[in-house]
Write an enzyme that holds these catalytic residues in place. Structure first.
Site, short mmCIF file in Angstrom:
data_model
loop_
_atom_site.label_atom_id
_atom_site.label_comp_id
_atom_site.label_asym_id
_atom_site.label_seq_id
_atom_site.Cartn_x
_atom_site.Cartn_y
_atom_site.Cartn_z
N SER A 159 13.56 -14.93 -44.91
CA SER A 159 14.20 -13.95 -46.04
C SER A 159 15.62 -13.60 -45.84
O SER A 159 16.37 -14.44 -45.44
CB SER A 159 13.14 -12.90 -46.48
OG SER A 159 13.62 -12.22 -47.76
N ASP A 183 12.04 -19.32 -46.91
CA ASP A 183 12.18 -18.64 -48.07
C ASP A 183 13.24 -17.88 -48.07
O ASP A 183 13.15 -16.54 -48.33
CB ASP A 183 11.05 -17.88 -48.66
CG ASP A 183 10.93 -17.93 -50.24
OD1 ASP A 183 11.26 -19.14 -50.81
OD2 ASP A 183 10.47 -17.00 -50.83
N HIS A 253 6.40 -15.27 -51.52
CA HIS A 253 7.24 -15.27 -50.37
C HIS A 253 6.98 -15.38 -49.04
O HIS A 253 7.61 -16.15 -48.33
CB HIS A 253 8.13 -13.90 -50.70
CG HIS A 253 9.24 -13.74 -50.05
ND1 HIS A 253 10.48 -14.65 -49.95
CD2 HIS A 253 10.01 -12.58 -49.44
CE1 HIS A 253 11.47 -14.22 -49.56
NE2 HIS A 253 11.23 -12.92 -49.06
#
Length: 456
Positions: A159, A183, A253
């Protein structure tokens, strides 16, 4: 009683220390209270090696003894987490460290910036990412002076951590060995220029896994190869409604991390298929990987850098790869081509469900219903079938043809030949069946036979 008390006191004295009497550092554990009041940036650089796999040392401490575990001739793997809205440690931390060390003898450095990432305000955490990158550069500079090479540096960012990895790579003009983005965060980064996010120039090889492009993740290409499991959104097994609570927001996610961790195990390789779109992949238009010869289609995760030379030399150096996964570990799906030649005078359209059965009764099923297939007379129709099990010896097979007609006549699909061939193991002989009639929405079971030589 006295002996037992002495033993207890000894245990308490040794708590949090390694076998050699050193303090074991652990990932910072905070709470929602910390997230509300905010946290200043404080970074722990926790080193794990096969010599201290259960007792991390902090490389960022002054006069740290952790460097005695460092082997400058081995790979350095940095794990960089992302935004932590509740302050708790990521649930996957222990697994990824343990699995990396089990796979290869290396230096694993867990970048704990939980004091900084923990806040209810996402933009505050995002604003600290470049400061974290500066701290990592200081450490890497020292490692390079001690004999490590830029090529040995491998950064895995989750992330916001993916963009931190990119910022570090920028400071070395893309000479670091590899960056994997799991991601990468989309909010505040989508549409930003290259120096404000991860991009292919940040390392010699950049691979990215996108699993939440319609939510918390980044939609567009960020690496030399970008993997889009299940199209990059709505991962199998993840909740589809708000009734599931926080899992509705984070499951897609987080799936990128669990997919990556599964590639560290030896259970199976997750094969991906370079393609322009998810739709083309599902329609079987991208299952040919002849361009990669003598290698096969690329695989996801840790082993992806085997295809580095091919992707880096592409112009432009951008590749999208698609694949589908199962709902849970090991996530692998096994791909087959189901090839029909029909002899209906009129065109038929419809969907196919295929089942494979072993002699002992095990069954695996694939529903090819994302788009109606077209069956033209004497023209081969190729369908991509995906199974969550791979049967080397298929004893029986069943097909169900469904035209989708609710009102009106039922149609038959007259099959001159149906052929099943494995894409997972291309050397496996294909199986065939000849002169078959499929009734509308009726399951037909038969024993497949080896294809005739001229049909191979």
């Amino acid at each position: 009683m006295l002996l037992g008390l002495c033993f207890l006191l000894c245990c308490l004295a040794c708590w949090g220390r390694s076998d050699v009497g050193e303090t074991c550092h652990i990932f910072t554990d905070l709470s929602i209270h910390n997230a509300i009041i905010g946290t200043g940036l404080d970074v722990q650089l926790l080193l794990y090696t096969r010599k201290n796999r259960n007792c991390a040392s902090d490389l960022n401490l002054e006069n740290s003894t952790a460097f005695k575990y460092v082997n400058a001739t081995q790979k350095f793997v940095f794990i960089i987490h992302g935004y932590r809205p509740t302050g708790s440690p990521p649930v996957w931390i222990d697994d990824i460290v343990a699995d990396l060390l089990s796979l290869e003898d290396m230096n694993v450095i867990l970048v704990d910036w939980n004091r900084g990432a923990t806040t209810v305000f996402y933009h505050i955490a995002a604003a600290k990412t470049k400061k974290v990158a500066d701290i990592l550069k200081t450490l890497i500079d020292g490692l390079l002076k001690d004999g490590a090479t830029p090529e040995s540096m491998y950064l895995i960012g989750v992330s916001l951590g993916a963009h931190i990895a990119g910022f570090v790579g920028q400071m070395y003009n893309g000479t670091l060995g590899r960056i994997t983005g799991l991601d990468p965060a989309g909010p505040l980064y989508s549409g930003k220029p290259l120096d404000e996010r991860l991009d292919p120039t940040d390392a010699l090889f950049v691979d990215v896994i996108h699993t939440d492009v319609d939510g918390l993740g980044y939609r567009e290409n960020l690496g030399h190869i970008d993997f889009y499991p299940n199209g990059g959104a709505d991962q199998p097994g993840c909740p589809q409604t708000l009734l599931s609570g926080s899992q509705y927001f984070k499951c897609d996610h987080q799936r990128s991390v669990f997919l990556y961790i599964s590639t560290l195990k030896e259970s199976c390789d997750i094969t991906a298929y370079p393609c322009d779109s998810y739709k083309d992949y599902r329609n079987g238009k991208c299952a040919n990987c002849d361009a990669f010869q003598p290698m096969t289609c690329p695989t996801l995760g840790y082993k992806a850098d085997r295809w580095k030379d091919y992707f880096v030399l592409k112009n432009p150096p951008v590749t999208k790869a698609f694949f589908d996964t199962a709902k849970k570990e090991p996530f692998c799906m096994y791909h087959y081509f189901l090839e029909f030649i029909s002899w209906n005078k009129n065109v038929r359209r419809g969907y196919i469900i295929i089942k494979l059965m072993t002699k002992d009764g095990n069954t695996t099923e694939s529903t090819i219903d994302h788009e109606a297939a077209t069956f033209d007379q004497y023209t081969q129709t190729n369908l991509l079938a995906k199974f969550d099990q791979d049967f080397v010896n298929v004893h029986r097979m069943s097909l169900r043809y469904y035209s989708g007609t609710v009102i009106g006549p039922k149609y038959k699909l007259r099959v001159l030949r149906v052929r099943l061939r494995s894409l997972t193991d291309t050397k496996r002989p294909p199986l065939c069946r000849y002169d078959l009639i499929l009734l509308d929405n009726v399951e037909t079971t038969f024993k497949p036979i080896p294809c005739e030589d001229n049909q191979m």
